[in-house]
Design a protein around this motif. Sequence first.
Motif, mmCIF file in Angstrom:
data_model
loop_
_atom_site.group_PDB
_atom_site.id
_atom_site.type_symbol
_atom_site.label_atom_id
_atom_site.label_comp_id
_atom_site.label_asym_id
_atom_site.label_seq_id
_atom_site.Cartn_x
_atom_site.Cartn_y
_atom_site.Cartn_z
ATOM 1 N N ARG B 119 91.006 -112.307 79.234
ATOM 2 C CA ARG B 119 91.203 -111.711 77.918
ATOM 3 C C ARG B 119 92.663 -112.057 77.356
ATOM 4 O O ARG B 119 93.385 -113.214 76.524
ATOM 5 C CB ARG B 119 92.194 -110.097 77.186
ATOM 6 N N ARG B 120 93.620 -112.580 78.757
ATOM 7 C CA ARG B 120 94.972 -112.749 78.072
ATOM 8 C C ARG B 120 94.838 -114.030 78.170
ATOM 9 O O ARG B 120 95.737 -114.996 77.534
ATOM 10 C CB ARG B 120 95.759 -112.013 79.278
ATOM 11 N N GLY B 121 94.164 -115.085 78.842
ATOM 12 C CA GLY B 121 93.596 -116.801 78.966
ATOM 13 C C GLY B 121 93.179 -116.766 77.993
ATOM 14 O O GLY B 121 92.542 -117.932 77.829
ATOM 15 N N GLY B 122 92.594 -115.881 77.343
ATOM 16 C CA GLY B 122 91.921 -117.011 76.191
ATOM 17 C C GLY B 122 90.288 -116.543 75.655
ATOM 18 O O GLY B 122 89.347 -117.810 75.334
ATOM 19 N N ASN B 123 90.074 -115.151 76.418
ATOM 20 C CA ASN B 123 88.332 -114.816 76.665
ATOM 21 C C ASN B 123 87.872 -116.032 77.512
ATOM 22 O O ASN B 123 86.584 -116.972 77.329
ATOM 23 C CB ASN B 123 87.998 -115.157 74.768
#
Lengths: 331, 222
Positions: B119-123
């Motif tokens: 999630r934090r990596g941009g999905n």
Amino acid sequence: MKKIINKPEDVVHEMLKGLQDSRPETIGLIPEKRIVYRKDPYLNKVAIISGSGSGHEPDQAFYVGRGMLDAACAGPVFAAPTLDAIVDAARMVDKGMGVLFLVKNYTGDRAYFEMASEMLEFEGGPSVDTVIINDDVAVKDSTFTAGRRGVAGAIFVYKIVGAKSEEGANLGELKGLAYRVNDNVRTMGFALKPCTTPEKGSPTFDLGPQEIEVGVGLHGEPGRERTTYKRANTIIKTLTDAVLEDLPFSGGDEVALMVNGLGGTPIGELYIAAGITHDILKNKHIRVHKTYVNNYCTSLDMEGCSVSLLRLNEDFKRLLAYPVDIPISYF
Amino acid sequence: MATQKEVLIGVLEAISNKLIQAEKMLTELDSQVGDADCGIGVKRGFSAVLEELPRTNSMELGDILKKVGFTLAYTIGGTSGAMLGTGFLEAGKSFEQKTEINSDDIAQALNRANTVIKRRGGNTQVGDKTLVDALEPAVESVKKSASQSQDLAGLLTNAYQAAKKGSDNTIEITAKKGRASYMGERSKGHRDPGSVVIYLMFEAALEYLKSGGHICDEKDNK
């Protein structure tokens, strides 16, 4: 590459030094952490912090001051600020009422601000909350972020939330307000020419002499489409229509309009864009309460602009007009 | 018999030493697809972890992992620091309030780490050519091992093999996330350094266990 720089690795430090030298009475600087903070004393106020990679000036270091940001964390050019800088900045500006992070939606920035909140909770620091700004209508997703990017609309968020914080609003109220501004602002930009980062020394992406990038992001990431160059009326209508359709804005709305230069476009051209947008809005019976035309959130020397619209209410209008004391006031 | 805390600290030491030794290999891999700072960043991060670990003796299991996460995020920097830091931090949160952990807890912790990193990596998804390509198969493998009540050695062997295979798969794919995505098609033919970091972690944990670790080490009873 010809620029007013010495060594590429010194660009951010020398820029922040110049800022502090120029505004010694209001701006403090911690050079090794690249933290710019507000010097004048304040009390009974939630502290407001923003931060991101450098290269978007005046965003964010130049918005530090009474009525807007209490500190800004600057990263290297186009790279997120470090975790320790964000944590230190939060501890430094907190006056006991907590800290609100206002962060544009880019992966690295978001990750570090979120981790800073968790770290402050783990180690016992000020109470912190984060609002992610995502006003860009150009893309649903990009290689840089989950979901929409945060772009020039962020400046409206800093301005309105910063003003409200001066009135003594608490952390929860300010968070809610920040979301309401974010929910009512939309932006789309385009690039005529790419930007050149000091480290690389050459354009960050290729754009043919007759090409433009519509829906460009703040680091030159691609947006909606790459197309052939068209005259101002056509380009600005494309941007404005995309913004209008997205919220959507409708007849009878009262708005603030921001025409934001990306760094390399003359102010005169930005006013041409502003005039075109005014005509489009007039036709749709959307009333412009106030217009902001300048370089607010840039991509180094990129040529092009973005158009932002903020749907207003009486609260937003009052807070937009609240006095600020920030370095980019001209006189 | 060593306490779980001693084992955890031992595993974290083994992981740190392994990744510090891998500096040169990681730097070479990263110079093919990125900005050649992966090895030095990872070395900086895990050297700081090694310094921090002796001070974690009085902490709870979850807090030890959280401390590692913050240390990595502090010292590595960049997106890789944020993602590795996030992984340990989230695993630590998953251990909160726990003084004893079992295979299911390990599976849950790894699953939480993977979910938040994505999630934090941009999905981020498997196939984007990032550390997730190695982490997600390892997590799935651990979940399966836990559900079959496998012992720790079996669980780690399977996890290591799954992570290694996932990392192998990154060679033939085009980067869609992270710095290597700037290279587009040209990132093909190169292994993702982040995925190597992940399989090396499982390899280090497995080696620690096989070497007697401290799991049933009589020296500890002296």
